[in-house]
Design an enzyme around this catalytic site. Structure first.
Site, PDB file in Angstrom:
ATOM      1  N   GLY A  72       2.460   2.143  10.801  1.00 54.57           N
ATOM      2  CA  GLY A  72       3.459   3.205  10.669  1.00 54.57           C
ATOM      3  C   GLY A  72       4.180   3.555  11.959  1.00 54.57           C
ATOM      4  O   GLY A  72       4.863   4.580  12.035  1.00 54.57           O
TER       5      GLY A  72
ATOM      6  N   GLU B 226      -5.385  -5.017  10.582  1.00 49.40           N
ATOM      7  CA  GLU B 226      -4.353  -4.007  10.804  1.00 49.40           C
ATOM      8  C   GLU B 226      -4.667  -3.239  12.093  1.00 49.40           C
ATOM      9  O   GLU B 226      -5.492  -2.316  12.074  1.00 49.40           O
ATOM     10  CB  GLU B 226      -4.322  -3.006   9.640  1.00 49.40           C
ATOM     11  CG  GLU B 226      -4.000  -3.619   8.310  1.00 49.40           C
ATOM     12  CD  GLU B 226      -3.453  -2.576   7.331  1.00 49.40           C
ATOM     13  OE1 GLU B 226      -2.326  -2.761   6.868  1.00 49.40           O
ATOM     14  OE2 GLU B 226      -4.136  -1.570   7.088  1.00 49.40           O
TER      15      GLU B 226
ATOM     16  N   ASN C  86       0.865  -1.181   0.000  1.00 49.83           N
ATOM     17  CA  ASN C  86       0.000   0.000   0.000  1.00 49.83           C
ATOM     18  C   ASN C  86       0.901   1.230   0.000  1.00 49.83           C
ATOM     19  O   ASN C  86       1.493   1.563   1.021  1.00 49.83           O
ATOM     20  CB  ASN C  86      -0.890  -0.039   1.257  1.00 49.83           C
ATOM     21  CG  ASN C  86      -1.706   1.226   1.436  1.00 49.83           C
ATOM     22  OD1 ASN C  86      -1.784   2.059   0.528  1.00 49.83           O
ATOM     23  ND2 ASN C  86      -2.317   1.362   2.601  1.00 49.83           N
ATOM     24  N   TRP C  87       0.990   1.848  -1.158  1.00 50.91           N
ATOM     25  CA  TRP C  87       1.900   3.006  -1.278  1.00 50.91           C
ATOM     26  C   TRP C  87       1.330   4.271  -0.633  1.00 50.91           C
ATOM     27  O   TRP C  87       2.030   5.262  -0.495  1.00 50.91           O
ATOM     28  CB  TRP C  87       2.209   3.269  -2.760  1.00 50.91           C
ATOM     29  CG  TRP C  87       3.258   2.354  -3.326  1.00 50.91           C
ATOM     30  CD1 TRP C  87       3.654   1.137  -2.829  1.00 50.91           C
ATOM     31  CD2 TRP C  87       4.060   2.587  -4.494  1.00 50.91           C
ATOM     32  NE1 TRP C  87       4.649   0.611  -3.615  1.00 50.91           N
ATOM     33  CE2 TRP C  87       4.919   1.483  -4.650  1.00 50.91           C
ATOM     34  CE3 TRP C  87       4.134   3.621  -5.438  1.00 50.91           C
ATOM     35  CZ2 TRP C  87       5.841   1.382  -5.694  1.00 50.91           C
ATOM     36  CZ3 TRP C  87       5.046   3.516  -6.488  1.00 50.91           C
ATOM     37  CH2 TRP C  87       5.896   2.415  -6.604  1.00 50.91           C
ATOM     38  N   LYS C  88       0.057   4.248  -0.292  1.00 51.70           N
ATOM     39  CA  LYS C  88      -0.602   5.435   0.281  1.00 51.70           C
ATOM     40  C   LYS C  88      -0.359   6.645  -0.624  1.00 51.70           C
ATOM     41  O   LYS C  88      -0.261   6.475  -1.838  1.00 51.70           O
ATOM     42  CB  LYS C  88      -0.112   5.670   1.720  1.00 51.70           C
ATOM     43  CG  LYS C  88      -0.239   4.393   2.564  1.00 51.70           C
ATOM     44  CD  LYS C  88      -0.051   4.612   4.033  1.00 51.70           C
ATOM     45  CE  LYS C  88      -0.214   3.280   4.745  1.00 51.70           C
ATOM     46  NZ  LYS C  88      -0.147   3.395   6.190  1.00 51.70           N
TER      47      LYS C  88
ATOM     48  N   HIS D  69      -9.510   1.046   4.925  1.00 49.01           N
ATOM     49  CA  HIS D  69      -8.234   1.250   5.631  1.00 49.01           C
ATOM     50  C   HIS D  69      -8.472   2.186   6.811  1.00 49.01           C
ATOM     51  O   HIS D  69      -9.295   3.093   6.732  1.00 49.01           O
ATOM     52  CB  HIS D  69      -7.200   1.845   4.669  1.00 49.01           C
ATOM     53  CG  HIS D  69      -5.829   1.872   5.254  1.00 49.01           C
ATOM     54  ND1 HIS D  69      -5.430   2.858   6.129  1.00 49.01           N
ATOM     55  CD2 HIS D  69      -4.777   1.032   5.133  1.00 49.01           C
ATOM     56  CE1 HIS D  69      -4.184   2.605   6.515  1.00 49.01           C
ATOM     57  NE2 HIS D  69      -3.767   1.511   5.918  1.00 49.01           N
TER      58      HIS D  69
ATOM     59  N   GLY E 259       2.775  -1.225   4.245  1.00 46.89           N
ATOM     60  CA  GLY E 259       2.806   0.198   3.919  1.00 46.89           C
ATOM     61  C   GLY E 259       4.223   0.651   3.619  1.00 46.89           C
ATOM     62  O   GLY E 259       4.762   0.415   2.536  1.00 46.89           O
ATOM     63  N   GLY E 260       4.845   1.269   4.600  1.00 45.90           N
ATOM     64  CA  GLY E 260       6.165   1.886   4.424  1.00 45.90           C
ATOM     65  C   GLY E 260       7.179   1.003   3.712  1.00 45.90           C
ATOM     66  O   GLY E 260       7.875   1.465   2.784  1.00 45.90           O
TER      67      GLY E 260
ATOM     68  N   GLU F  15      -6.933   4.624   7.876  1.00 43.95           N
ATOM     69  CA  GLU F  15      -6.785   6.059   7.566  1.00 43.95           C
ATOM     70  C   GLU F  15      -8.048   6.606   6.912  1.00 43.95           C
ATOM     71  O   GLU F  15      -8.385   7.778   7.090  1.00 43.95           O
ATOM     72  CB  GLU F  15      -5.533   6.268   6.687  1.00 43.95           C
ATOM     73  CG  GLU F  15      -4.262   6.123   7.525  1.00 43.95           C
ATOM     74  CD  GLU F  15      -3.053   5.574   6.784  1.00 43.95           C
ATOM     75  OE1 GLU F  15      -2.999   5.662   5.541  1.00 43.95           O
ATOM     76  OE2 GLU F  15      -2.149   5.047   7.461  1.00 43.95           O
TER      77      GLU F  15
ATOM     78  N   SER G  98       3.292  -2.201  10.322  1.00 51.72           N
ATOM     79  CA  SER G  98       4.734  -2.268  10.598  1.00 51.72           C
ATOM     80  C   SER G  98       5.365  -3.610  10.219  1.00 51.72           C
ATOM     81  O   SER G  98       6.266  -4.090  10.904  1.00 51.72           O
ATOM     82  CB  SER G  98       5.026  -1.938  12.069  1.00 51.72           C
ATOM     83  OG  SER G  98       4.660  -0.591  12.343  1.00 51.72           O
TER      84      SER G  98
HETATM   85  P1  PGA Z   1       2.837   0.250   7.612  1.00 50.38           P
HETATM   86  O1  PGA Z   1       1.373   0.478   7.008  1.00 50.38           O
HETATM   87  O2  PGA Z   1       3.350  -1.038   7.019  1.00 50.38           O
HETATM   88  O3  PGA Z   1       3.622   1.438   7.158  1.00 50.38           O
HETATM   89  O4  PGA Z   1       2.688   0.167   9.082  1.00 50.38           O
HETATM   90  C1  PGA Z   1       0.491  -0.586   6.822  1.00 50.38           C
HETATM   91  C2  PGA Z   1      -0.797  -0.092   6.228  1.00 50.38           C
HETATM   92  O5  PGA Z   1      -1.262   0.998   6.568  1.00 50.38           O
HETATM   93  O6  PGA Z   1      -1.406  -0.789   5.390  1.00 50.38           O
END
Ligand code: PGA
Length: 253
Positions: free
Chosen positions: A175, A169, A12-14, A99, A236-237, A101, A215
């Site tokens: 993050g 998640e 997930n590149w956000k 998600h 994500g990251g 967010e 994470s």
């Molecule tokens: P993260 O994000 O791996 O940076 O913790 C995961 C996500 O939000 O899908």
């Protein structure tokens, strides 16, 4: 891991990535050799602006793409929204919905998430339905109850192993570098599988891929993937670095 399920690792590149970053996807494709392809499915969910170009860049790689969200509507006067059909037209296979967010920053409820997941399925995309508790909910001992309620409220009826992916998640793990213990992940994923069984029937629920996200890094991926009912990762990251994303994929293989 569930032996009968081929794991999925989705990045997930956000809101990250300009055209120059398509090179990251190309590097992932170069590292996704026959052995890895056999063992694990990969997907990258870029920002919408890159979707079509990324799908084109990944032709022949067997790496799928996915949207990070989709509208519950199919078309019309919804300025700024992107429909599931548009994502499909841009080459998508998946659409992340719900998600944390989006749930937090855009006020998406379980009902909204379900409507989006249904729209995705209607456009023949596979929704990756995200669920997860906040830190306060975990500390209050409510994590299982919260997530079960999210599953009941967000997963479309009639979903099958082929038409649904669920990602657990924990909000506090996204993050932050924090991850739940393997025992906590095991407890939650077993509860999610059981809740899906009640909603969809045991046969369908037993094949649904349950991803863990929050994470995930090369250093913790193997431990997390060893947990029962963890069938891959939503990353994500670490998905923004080809080397890390591939290392996580190898840990899932
Ligand atoms: P993260 O994000 O791996 O940076 O913790 C995961 C996500 O939000 O899908």
């Amino acid at each position: 891991m569930t032996r009968s399920i081929k794991p999925l690792v989705a990045g997930n590149w956000k809101m990250n990535g300009l055209r120059a970053e398509l090179a990251i996807a190309a590097e992932v494709a170069r590292g996704y050799g026959a052995e890895l392809r056999h063992a694990v499915d990969l997907a990258i969910c870029p920002p919408a602006t890159l979707h079509f170009a990324m799908t084109a860049a990944l032709i022949g790689s067997r790496i799928a793409t996915g949207g990070q969200d989709c509208s519950a509507q199919s078309s019309g006067a919804f300025t700024g929204e992107i429909s599931a059909g548009m994502l499909s037209d841009a080459g998508a296979t998946y659409a992340i919905v719900g998600h944390s967010e989006r749930r937090t920053l855009h006020g998406e409820t379980n009902a909204t998430v379900k409507a989006k997941a249904e729209a995705a399925q209607k456009a023949l995309l596979v929704p990756i339905v995200c669920v997860g508790e906040t830190q306060a909910e975990r500390e209050a001992g409510k994590a299982l109850a919260v997530v079960k309620k999210q599953i009941r409220g967000s997963v479309p009826e009639g979903s099958t192993a082929a038409t649904l992916v669920v990602a657990y998640e924990p909000v506090w793990a996204i993050g932050t570098g924090l991850t739940p213990t393997a025992a906590d992940v095991a407890e939650m994923h077993a509860a999610i599988r059981a809740e899906l069984g009640k909603a969809l029937g045991k046969a369908a629920a037993s094949g649904v891929r349950l991803l863990y996200g929050g994470s995930v890094k090369p250093s913790n991926a193997a431990e997390l993937m060893n947990v029962a009912h963890v069938d891959g990762a939503l990353v994500g990251g670490a998905s923004l670095k080809a080397e890390d994303f591939l290392a996580i994929a190898k840990a899932c293989a």
